[in-house]
Scaffold this active site. Structure first.
Site, PDB file in Angstrom:
ATOM      1  N   GLY A   1      34.198  47.153  42.074  1.00 44.73           N
ATOM      2  CA  GLY A   1      34.829  45.845  41.914  1.00 44.73           C
ATOM      3  C   GLY A   1      36.315  45.905  42.224  1.00 44.73           C
TER       4      GLY A   1
ATOM      5  N   ARG B   1      39.079  42.340  43.727  1.00 39.29           N
ATOM      6  CA  ARG B   1      39.892  41.303  43.082  1.00 39.29           C
ATOM      7  C   ARG B   1      40.386  41.782  41.721  1.00 39.29           C
ATOM      8  NH1 ARG B   1      36.533  37.241  41.430  1.00 39.29           N
ATOM      9  NH2 ARG B   1      34.569  38.209  41.989  1.00 39.29           N
TER      10      ARG B   1
ATOM     11  N   VAL C   1      26.376  47.021  42.047  1.00 39.32           N
ATOM     12  CA  VAL C   1      26.205  48.097  41.064  1.00 39.32           C
ATOM     13  C   VAL C   1      25.104  47.823  40.043  1.00 39.32           C
ATOM     14  CG1 VAL C   1      28.601  48.905  41.291  1.00 39.32           C
ATOM     15  CG2 VAL C   1      27.999  47.298  39.453  1.00 39.32           C
TER      16      VAL C   1
ATOM     17  N   ASN D   1      34.809  49.558  37.042  1.00 37.99           N
ATOM     18  CA  ASN D   1      35.525  48.328  36.728  1.00 37.99           C
ATOM     19  C   ASN D   1      34.685  47.072  36.957  1.00 37.99           C
ATOM     20  OD1 ASN D   1      38.127  46.475  36.712  1.00 37.99           O
ATOM     21  ND2 ASN D   1      37.095  46.121  38.681  1.00 37.99           N
TER      22      ASN D   1
ATOM     23  N   SER E   1      36.275  46.373  26.727  1.00 36.82           N
ATOM     24  CA  SER E   1      36.977  45.135  26.397  1.00 36.82           C
ATOM     25  C   SER E   1      37.223  45.099  24.899  1.00 36.82           C
ATOM     26  CB  SER E   1      36.120  43.929  26.792  1.00 36.82           C
ATOM     27  OG  SER E   1      36.657  42.753  26.228  1.00 36.82           O
TER      28      SER E   1
ATOM     29  N   TYR F   1      27.943  39.920  26.707  1.00 41.32           N
ATOM     30  CA  TYR F   1      29.132  40.607  27.234  1.00 41.32           C
ATOM     31  C   TYR F   1      29.636  41.652  26.228  1.00 41.32           C
ATOM     32  CZ  TYR F   1      33.812  41.124  29.303  1.00 41.32           C
ATOM     33  OH  TYR F   1      34.961  41.626  29.873  1.00 41.32           O
TER      34      TYR F   1
ATOM     35  N   LYS G   1      29.929  45.717  26.674  1.00 40.08           N
ATOM     36  CA  LYS G   1      31.223  46.417  26.584  1.00 40.08           C
ATOM     37  C   LYS G   1      31.261  47.403  25.415  1.00 40.08           C
ATOM     38  CE  LYS G   1      33.052  44.699  30.223  1.00 40.08           C
ATOM     39  NZ  LYS G   1      33.393  45.584  31.356  1.00 40.08           N
TER      40      LYS G   1
HETATM   41  P1  NAP Z   1      37.111  39.499  38.250  1.00 36.22           P
HETATM   42  O1  NAP Z   1      38.461  39.039  38.626  1.00 36.22           O
HETATM   43  O2  NAP Z   1      36.037  38.484  37.994  1.00 36.22           O
HETATM   44  O3  NAP Z   1      36.595  40.565  39.357  1.00 36.22           O
HETATM   45  C1  NAP Z   1      35.333  41.151  39.182  1.00 36.22           C
HETATM   46  C2  NAP Z   1      35.173  42.263  40.173  1.00 36.22           C
HETATM   47  O4  NAP Z   1      33.891  42.888  39.926  1.00 36.22           O
HETATM   48  C3  NAP Z   1      35.146  41.776  41.613  1.00 36.22           C
HETATM   49  O5  NAP Z   1      35.772  42.734  42.419  1.00 36.22           O
HETATM   50  C4  NAP Z   1      33.659  41.697  41.918  1.00 36.22           C
HETATM   51  O6  NAP Z   1      33.336  41.893  43.295  1.00 36.22           O
HETATM   52  C5  NAP Z   1      33.136  42.874  41.134  1.00 36.22           C
HETATM   53  N1  NAP Z   1      31.706  42.763  40.838  1.00 36.22           N
HETATM   54  C6  NAP Z   1      31.072  41.838  40.094  1.00 36.22           C
HETATM   55  N2  NAP Z   1      29.740  42.063  40.084  1.00 36.22           N
HETATM   56  C7  NAP Z   1      29.537  43.167  40.857  1.00 36.22           C
HETATM   57  C8  NAP Z   1      28.400  43.910  41.241  1.00 36.22           C
HETATM   58  N3  NAP Z   1      27.173  43.568  40.825  1.00 36.22           N
HETATM   59  N4  NAP Z   1      28.567  44.983  42.043  1.00 36.22           N
HETATM   60  C9  NAP Z   1      29.798  45.355  42.476  1.00 36.22           C
HETATM   61  N5  NAP Z   1      30.925  44.688  42.150  1.00 36.22           N
HETATM   62  C10 NAP Z   1      30.792  43.608  41.347  1.00 36.22           C
HETATM   63  O7  NAP Z   1      37.156  40.380  36.905  1.00 36.22           O
HETATM   64  P2  NAP Z   1      38.402  41.092  36.174  1.00 36.22           P
HETATM   65  O8  NAP Z   1      38.949  40.143  35.186  1.00 36.22           O
HETATM   66  O9  NAP Z   1      39.295  41.736  37.162  1.00 36.22           O
HETATM   67  O10 NAP Z   1      37.612  42.199  35.325  1.00 36.22           O
HETATM   68  C11 NAP Z   1      37.494  43.554  35.745  1.00 36.22           C
HETATM   69  C12 NAP Z   1      36.874  44.355  34.604  1.00 36.22           C
HETATM   70  O11 NAP Z   1      37.702  44.246  33.434  1.00 36.22           O
HETATM   71  C13 NAP Z   1      35.496  43.850  34.187  1.00 36.22           C
HETATM   72  O12 NAP Z   1      34.676  44.932  33.822  1.00 36.22           O
HETATM   73  C14 NAP Z   1      35.791  43.000  32.969  1.00 36.22           C
HETATM   74  O13 NAP Z   1      34.682  42.880  32.108  1.00 36.22           O
HETATM   75  C15 NAP Z   1      36.923  43.788  32.344  1.00 36.22           C
HETATM   76  N6  NAP Z   1      37.763  42.982  31.432  1.00 36.22           N
HETATM   77  C16 NAP Z   1      38.442  41.892  31.897  1.00 36.22           C
HETATM   78  C17 NAP Z   1      39.199  41.152  30.996  1.00 36.22           C
HETATM   79  C18 NAP Z   1      39.984  39.942  31.418  1.00 36.22           C
HETATM   80  O14 NAP Z   1      40.565  39.281  30.520  1.00 36.22           O
HETATM   81  N7  NAP Z   1      40.066  39.589  32.673  1.00 36.22           N
HETATM   82  C19 NAP Z   1      39.242  41.529  29.646  1.00 36.22           C
HETATM   83  C20 NAP Z   1      38.540  42.652  29.233  1.00 36.22           C
HETATM   84  C21 NAP Z   1      37.800  43.370  30.134  1.00 36.22           C
HETATM   85  P3  NAP Z   1      33.278  40.626  44.347  1.00 36.22           P
HETATM   86  O15 NAP Z   1      34.704  40.230  44.561  1.00 36.22           O
HETATM   87  O16 NAP Z   1      32.639  41.177  45.541  1.00 36.22           O
HETATM   88  O17 NAP Z   1      32.494  39.562  43.631  1.00 36.22           O
END
Ligand code: NAP
Length: 247
Positions: free
Chosen positions: A12, A15, A64, A90, A142, A155, A159
């Site tokens: 991932g 983005r 994944v 990630n 998370s 979720y 996590k």
């Molecule tokens: P995001 O902006 O929604 O980006 C998600 C990323 O995961 C994208 O690159 C997406 O690829 C990829 N992805 C989703 N499903 C996938 C799959 N089946 N196979 C391969 N890649 C996949 O999310 P984010 O906020 O950056 O979050 C990144 C990580 O941090 C996640 O694990 C999330 O749970 C964790 N997190 C985030 C927050 C928050 O507040 N944002 C808080 C706690 C934890 P595509 O672009 O190709 O769709």
């Protein structure tokens, strides 16, 4: 802290937090394999930005949530770069809904992507790292996995599961100079949280002692700390990057 000669795979990486981690790894000199599911253009942009920092970078499409795709992804990265030193699990999704009305398919998709994806990428990467007698594995958990959150049972389960995976794998792999650690972000401004209603964002803000959301770069710095060769004696740990939310 130099990661020159290291090869990193970030799932991932197209983005949000994943992209910021790719760029921080590139700044430290690591070659970067940028995985994505559907956003090929965004993944290419991440790789281009890494190359502009002077390292090799390439994109690798793989979903994944499919275990076979996880092994093929690790094999492709090993084939292209010759080794794999750093894995950052990630890739993640959130499919929110109240427990009593949530759909089974949302639960399955969330667990398959967030937990099964990390498990099978770790399994494939461990085989390469054990042979190398070196590796750094970092998983995105998370604060929700530590504390829970209404409307996020699937979720939160995924996590929290990550934390069990990290601790067990840390013990299993420690003898081969392979560390496994987790970063637990709070509320970070990315596409994942942009879709939340303003009321939910405001409510979340009030629970953060720092009084503001975090940035992807602030999470990336914690992930890259664990990825460093110098972090060899730190394993099975969870580092919250949450402005004090989980304290
Ligand atoms: P995001 O902006 O929604 O980006 C998600 C990323 O995961 C994208 O690159 C997406 O690829 C990829 N992805 C989703 N499903 C996938 C799959 N089946 N196979 C391969 N890649 C996949 O999310 P984010 O906020 O950056 O979050 C990144 C990580 O941090 C996640 O694990 C999330 O749970 C964790 N997190 C985030 C927050 C928050 O507040 N944002 C808080 C706690 C934890 P595509 O672009 O190709 O769709």
């Amino acid at each position: 802290m130099s990661m020159e000669g290291n090869v990193a795979l970030v799932t991932g990486g197209s983005r949000g937090i994943g992209r910021a981690i790719c760029l921080e790894l590139a700044r430290q000199g690591a070659a970067v394999a940028v995985n994505y599911a559907g956003s090929s253009q965004a993944a290419e942009e991440t790789a281009e930005q890494c190359r502009a920092l002077g390292v090799e970078a390439e994109v690798f499409q793989a979903d994944v949530s499919d275990p076979a795709a996880c092994s093929a992804l690790v094999a492709a990265v090993k084939e292209r770069f010759g080794r794999l030193d750093i894995l950052v699990n990630n890739a993640g999704i959130s499919r929110d809904g109240l427990l009593m009305t949530a759909k089974e398919e949302d639960f399955t998709q969330t667990l398959d992507t967030n937990l099964k994806g990390a498990y099978f990428c770790t399994k494939a990467a461990a085989k390469v790292m054990v042979r190398q007698k070196y590796g750094r594995i970092i998983c995105l958990s998370s604060v929700v996995g530590l504390r829970g959150n209404p409307g996020q049972t699937a979720y939160a389960a995924s996590k929290a599961g990550i934390l069990g995976l990290v601790k067990a794998a840390a013990k299993e792999l420690a003898g081969r100079d392979i560390t496994v650690n987790a970063v637990a972000p709070g509320y970070i401004e990315t596409d994942m949280t942009a879709v939340l209603p303003d009321k939910a964002k405001e409510a979340m803000r009030t629970t953060i002692p720092k009084g503001r959301p975090g940035s992807p770069e602030e999470v990336a710095r914690a992930a890259v700390f664990f990825a460093a060769p110098e972090s060899a004696y730190i394993t099975g740990q969870v580092l919250c990057v949450d402005g004090g939310m989980a304290v």
